[in-house]
Every structure is written in structure tokens, then in C-alpha cells.
Design a protein around this motif. Structure first.
Motif, short mmCIF file in Angstrom:
data_model
loop_
_atom_site.label_atom_id
_atom_site.label_comp_id
_atom_site.label_asym_id
_atom_site.label_seq_id
_atom_site.Cartn_x
_atom_site.Cartn_y
_atom_site.Cartn_z
N UNK A 66 -11.22 -6.02 3.66
CA UNK A 66 -11.73 -5.72 2.32
C UNK A 66 -12.38 -4.36 2.23
N UNK A 67 -12.18 -3.53 3.27
CA UNK A 67 -12.79 -2.20 3.28
C UNK A 67 -12.09 -1.20 2.40
N UNK A 68 -10.79 -1.39 2.15
CA UNK A 68 -10.05 -0.52 1.23
C UNK A 68 -9.24 -1.42 0.30
N UNK A 69 -8.82 -0.86 -0.82
CA UNK A 69 -8.09 -1.62 -1.83
C UNK A 69 -6.59 -1.41 -1.69
N UNK A 70 -5.84 -2.48 -1.89
CA UNK A 70 -4.38 -2.41 -1.86
C UNK A 70 -3.85 -1.93 -3.20
N UNK A 71 -2.63 -1.43 -3.22
CA UNK A 71 -1.97 -1.04 -4.47
C UNK A 71 -1.34 -2.22 -5.17
N UNK A 123 -3.93 -0.19 11.87
CA UNK A 123 -5.36 0.01 11.58
C UNK A 123 -5.63 -0.11 10.09
N UNK A 124 -4.75 0.46 9.28
CA UNK A 124 -4.90 0.36 7.82
C UNK A 124 -4.84 -1.09 7.37
N UNK A 125 -3.94 -1.86 7.97
CA UNK A 125 -3.81 -3.27 7.61
C UNK A 125 -5.09 -4.04 7.92
N UNK A 126 -5.71 -3.77 9.07
CA UNK A 126 -6.97 -4.44 9.40
C UNK A 126 -8.04 -4.10 8.37
N UNK A 127 -8.10 -2.86 7.93
CA UNK A 127 -9.09 -2.46 6.93
C UNK A 127 -8.84 -3.18 5.59
N UNK A 164 0.85 -1.20 0.00
CA UNK A 164 0.00 0.00 0.00
C UNK A 164 0.88 1.24 0.00
N UNK A 165 0.57 2.15 -0.91
CA UNK A 165 1.30 3.43 -0.99
C UNK A 165 0.57 4.45 -0.13
N UNK A 166 1.34 5.17 0.67
CA UNK A 166 0.79 6.25 1.49
C UNK A 166 1.71 7.45 1.37
#
Length: 589
Positions: free
Chosen positions: A53-58, A45-49, A13-15
Motif C-alpha cells: 500500500x506504499x504506492x498506488x496502482x493505475x 520490488x515495485x510489486x511489494x510496494x 501499473x504503468x511505467x
């Protein structure tokens, strides 16, 4: 190893301008009990999301067994747009059955008919827990589930998760919670992840071993300086050694405090006026405080000396905040007196974190926009002081609104500990802090020369920091126990056993003691633990309702009825515990 029900391979994931993490492989089995550990800002927290499946990975591939139900309990449940907590708890395409939500809510002590807009953080959290557990998930993702919960609710959640048949991943700062529940550990560190088939109880030893291995590898690769800089910043081994020294000192202080205890459990030893090391800073004598017909404190006495670290524990509505306000002078007693040293100068770090305006810069909060901050009479550069609290110096120009909850809490601690004071009041200081910051906070409290008053539900934190624990049971009685949370629990257990032993000889006089248990005895032995749990849940529920400060004014009859229910339930619970203890001893015989 059985095939996982949920996996992520090559997760990235890019941040901002770079990768938050990359190349993560995560596999969750049907009965995994996983602790997710990492520093604030590591992306837990981002990893749990992402797993939910709540957010999409890059990049990366997520696979899940068809029909697997994944539920995420978020750290800050959003109740905006819902009229009541019940509406919130019954939301969504896979909303749970209302009766199942109600059953869990009752045990957690939450009124789901409460208006969502005015609900406290603890009420929102309990409603979210009721909804998540009632959905009967196959995989449960828990982000700081114990935040804003009292001790009885935390223990209830522990018992529920111990019985739970699915898998869970939990982020928590509560060491006791993690140690009791987890069997494996995921360590999110510097953009990568490692897994060990050990529960959190073995994590710190594993982390130190990893640090030592990295240092040896760095020496072989002639890159020792770079790695040492990271690990000195982390301070793993050094911090462990310092903590051990502080724990030894804490045990010595507790022993000294125990020697001061009078026959009623309150320190009453007269001290010399010129002995600054044991000077009394707060002296409460026979204090009573009531609100209407409800007595919060009854004939309470306590002598607080300079350097004492006082922990205050009890259920919601038991009177912790009232006691804190009485000790600090924010509230007057109805009877008795409280004297405070004229030189007492306190600072308060409360749960609301009111000083942290989102538009301010970190530099503004720490040094009023300047470059230097005065700490204990000496000036320190903002960048250097930020390092002491585990921040990258470049964060000085960042806006408060861009920081995570844990980073804001850590910054607030840095600001407050820089101010001159001799009394520190901490109201739930561990919320939103990562484990490293908790270690740092324990160190700062251990080195603090003044007096500390702490309200907390973090059992491990209390065991590592306080010299005296004040335990409130909601009836007006306060246990004054030298030591931490574990010492208070042991004291209560001793008292319960003593009551049971006092009750036994009466029966022995009436008829000869029989070593054979009757059918009724065996049935009571089997069923009483469940009844005790029901009574504890009912007490927690009613205490949560009583915690509403406007209840007495709005509905005094309801207030009186709840108070009577709590008293009746406590009496029945005490009797049930005594009966069960007597039966347990009979069964052993």
C-alpha cells in the motif's frame, strides 16, 4: 481454501511508456510462505510496494481484512535524518516497543546506538530487520533480506521465520534461504504472474515445464520463432544442461583437491615447475596476523593453484577481508611468508561497485564510449556482448543511474570479465543479482581459466562454484576444506562429534555407563539447544562490534573486553554442544 487476508485483483501499473504489468491477481493467506521470483527489471520490488500500500496502482482493487498489519522490509533501508539506528528502528506511527527491538537486535548482533550516518549496509539492514520483526506484522514483505548479513545472522533469520505465525512474501537471490522457507511461488514474468503451490525447491523444474509448454503452443500457433527467441535469451533448458556439466566438472576438481590435502589440512604436494595446469600462484606458509591483542590468523598455510576457486566464509569480524588482503598482497603478515607468481594479474569486484558513476552511459562503462569491446583477445560489438549478459542491446545508451541495483551489478560483471586477468577477486558478488544472473555468474566462473577468490555468504552459490572453502572462526584458526559451504559445515560437525566421543570414555572409567537418563540429563537435553542459540547470538553481536576498524584505537579496553567475552562464549558453546551430543546419543540408546 481459507479466505485471504490481503488481495489485489486486476493489478496494473504503468511505467515509462507502457505497462510494467497488468491484470495481476494476488491473494495472500494467513500462513502463506511465498517466494516472489522474476528477472531484474520485472518489477518485483515495485510489486511489494504495491501490496504494502506504499504506492498506488493505475488499475486494480486492493482488499485487506480490517486490522491486518502489513510491514515491508525494504532492500535499501533509508536512515537519513536519524541520529542513531535506534531512532530509525523506533520510527513510525506503529513503532514497536523498545525492549522488543532491543531483544531482536541483540540476537542479530547489532548495536542500535551506532550513528546512522556512518552505519554500514549490514548494520542498516539489521536495524531494519529488528524494527520489522518487532512490529509483529500479520503480513511481512521481505526484499532481499539476506543482503549484507553474515551466515549466523541469515541462519537466525531463517529460524525466526520458521517460527513466525503470519504470512510472508520474500524476494531473494539466496537459493538456500528460499528452499528452506517457502511453500508457494509467485513467478512475475513478462508483465504477468503465475502461482504454484510449490516451494522454491521445485521452481526451476516448474519453469522448465512452462517453457516447454509455451514452445509447443508456439508451434501450434505458427509463432515459434518469436517465442524461441525469448526462451533462448533466457536459456532455461540449455543453461540447466550446461550447469549440470559444470557441476560434474566441479566435483572432479574437488576430488583432485582433496587428494592433495596434507595431514594438517593444507595442500603441500610439490608440483613440477613446467606443469602449467597445476602451477602455484599463491603460496602462504605459517602466516600469522594480529591487530593489537587480537589474533586474526594463526599459523595459516595454503597453496593456491592456477584454476582454484577459493571460497572464504565466517562471521562478521572473523577476518575474511584481512585474509583476502593478505592473499592478494594488499596487506603484509606479521609472521610467515606469502609468495605470489610474478605473472599474477588480478581484478577486484568489491561490494561498493565504485566504478558505476550514475551519469555514465552503459556504453561508457563497457567500451569507453565506443562500439567495440575486446574480450579474451577478440573484439565484440557492445550490443552483442550486452546480450551475453542478458541485457537488451538498446540499453547501451542508458545512464547508469536509471538501472536497478541488480542491473548495475550485472553490468559491472560484464565489464570486469572482459578485462584480461588471471586472478579474480569477488567480494559479496551475489548481492542484488537475480537468480538468472547468478546462474550466468556461475557459468562465467566455471569457464574462467584463472584463479578465483570469493568472499560470500550465499551458501548455494559457494556450493556450486568453489573447489576449496576457507572457514574462519574468529580465533585465528582457518579450516581448509576441499568443497563448498556444505562440506565445511560437515567438517565442523564431524569435529564436534569427535570431541564428544573423546570426552565420553573418561566418564565411563569413573562409573559404569547407565542407560537411564537422570532428571538433570533430560533437563539439559531439553534446555541446551536454547542456550547454544543464545551463545551464538552473543558471539555474533560481539563480533559485529569488533568489526568496527576504529574500535581498537578509540577504546582498547572495550576491544579487549569484547575479545575476552567472545573467547569465553565460544568455550561455553563448545562445552554445551559436546554435552548435548553426548546426551542425544544416550537418549537414542
Amino acid at each position: 481454501m481459507a479466505a485471504p487476508i490481503l488481495s489485489y485483483e486486476g493489478l496494473g501499473l504503468i511505467q515509462g511508456n507502457g505497462w510494467l504489468f497488468r491484470g495481476l491477481d494476488i491473494h495472500v493467506g494467513t500462513r502463506d510462505r511465498l517466494a516472489l521470483i522474476g528477472r531484474n527489471g520485472a518489477g518485483k520490488t515495485t510489486l511489494l510496494k504495491l501490496i504494502a500500500g506504499g504506492i498506488d496502482a493505475d488499475e486494480g482493487r486492493r482488499t485487506i481484512v480490517p486490522g491486518t498489519h502489513v510491514v515491508l522490509l525494504e532492500q535499501d533501508p533509508k536512515v537519513d535524518g536519524y541520529a542513531t539506528l535506534r531512532d530509525f528502528a523506533l520510527r513510525g506511527p506503529r513503532a514497536p516497543a523498545e525492549h522488543e527491538v532491543d531483544a531482536i537486535a541483540d540476537q542479530l548482533g547489532i548495536d542500535l546506538n551506532r550513528e546512522a550516518a556512518t552505519a554500514s549496509g549490514g548494520e542498516r539492514r539489521r536495524a531494519a530487520i529488528a524494527r520489522a520483526l518487532a512490529e509483529n506484522p500479520d503480513v511481512l514483505l521481505l526484499d532481499e533480506p539476506t543482503n549484507h548479513l553474515d551466515l549466523s545472522a541469515i541462519e537466525w533469520l531463517e529460524e525466526w521465520l520458521n517460527r513466525y505465525n503470519g504470512a510472508f512474501i520474500v524476494i531473494s537471490h539466496d537459493r538456500t534461504f528460499l528452499t528452506r522457507l517457502t511453500k508457494s511461488t509467485l513467478w512475475l514474468d513478462r508483465g504477468g504472474i503465475r502461482r504454484a503451490e510449490i516451494g522454491f525447491g521445485g521452481f526451476e523444474a516448474w519453469m522448465e515445464q512452462a517453457a516447454a509448454e509455451e514452445e509447443r503452443a508456439a508451434q501450434r500457433l505458427d509463432a515459434k520463432l518469436k517465442i524461441e527467441e525469448h526462451w533462448l535469451h533466457r536459456g532455461v533448458t540449455a543453461r540447466r544442461k550446461r550447469n549440470m556439466g559444470r557441476l560434474e566438472k566441479l566435483h572432479e576438481l574437488r576430488a583432485q583437491r582433496a587428494a592433495m590435502q596434507g595431514p594438517q589440512g593444507t595442500a603441500k604436494i610439490q608440483v613440477e615447475a613446467d606443469d602449467t595446469k597445476t602451477k602455484v600462484v599463491i603460496d602462504a606458509e605459517h602466516v600469522t596476523k594480529a591487530f593489537g591483542d587480537r589474533t586474526v590468523l594463526k599459523d595459516f598455510s595454503l597453496r593456491v593453484r592456477r584454476g582454484d576457486r577459493i571460497g572464504i566464509v565466517g562471521g562478521n569480524g572473523a577476518g575474511k577481508t584481512t585474509l583476502l588482503r593478505l592473499l592478494t598482497g594488499d596487506l603484509d603478515p606479521d609472521a610467515g611468508k606469502i609468495m605470489r607468481a610474478q605473472t599474477l594479474d588480478g581484478i577486484v569486484i568489491d561490494q561498493q561497485r565504485k566504478l558505476m558513476a550514475p551519469e555514465k552511459r552503459v556504453r561508457d562503462v563497457l567500451a569507453d564510449g565506443g562500439d567495440w569491446i575486446e574480450v579474451n583477445g577478440s573484439k565484440k560489438h557492445v550490443h552483442g556482448y550486452l546480450k551475453e549478459f542478458l541485457f537488451d542491446p538498446s540499453i547501451a545508451e542508458a545512464r547508469i543511474g536509471t538501472l536497478s541495483g541488480g542491473e548495475r551489478s550485472r553490468l559491472l560483471l560484464a565489464r570486469e570479465f572482459a578485462r584480461p586477468s588471471n586472478l579474480l577477486v569477488l567480494d559479496e558478488p551475489t548481492n542484488d543479482l537475480d537468480l538468472e544472473t547468478l546462474d550466468l555468474l556461475q557459468e562465467v566462473i566455471g569457464d574462467y581459466a584463472g584463479t578465483v577468490l570469493i568472499v560470500s555468504h550465499d551458501r548455494d552459490f559457494l556450493d556450486r562454484t568453489v573447489t576449496v572453502t576457507l572457514g574462519l572462526d574468529g580465533s585465528g584458526h582457518v579450516d581448509v576444506v576441499p568443497g563448498g559451504y556444505a562440506d565445511w559445515v560437515a567438517k565442523r560437525r564431524e569435529r564436534t562429534v569427535a570431541k564428544a566421543k573423546v570426552a565420553k570414555p573418561v566418564e565411563a572409567v569413573a562409573k559404569p555407563k547407565s542407560t537411564k537418563m537422570s532428571y538433570k540429563d533430560q533437563r539439559d537435553l531439553d534446555l541446551l539447544p536454547g542456550r547454544i542459540e543464545e551463545l551464538e547470538a552473543a558471539i555474533a553481536r560481539d563480533e559485529a562490534l569488533l568489526a568496527d576498524p576504529a574500535l581498537y584505537t578509540k577504546d582498547p579496553k572495550r576491544f579487549a573486553a569484547l575479545t575476552a567475552q567472545i573467547d569465553k562464549a565460544r568455550a561455553e558453546k563448545d562445552a554445551a554442544e559436546e554435552r548435548w551430543l553426548a546426551l542425544a546419543e544416550m537418549a537414542e540408546a
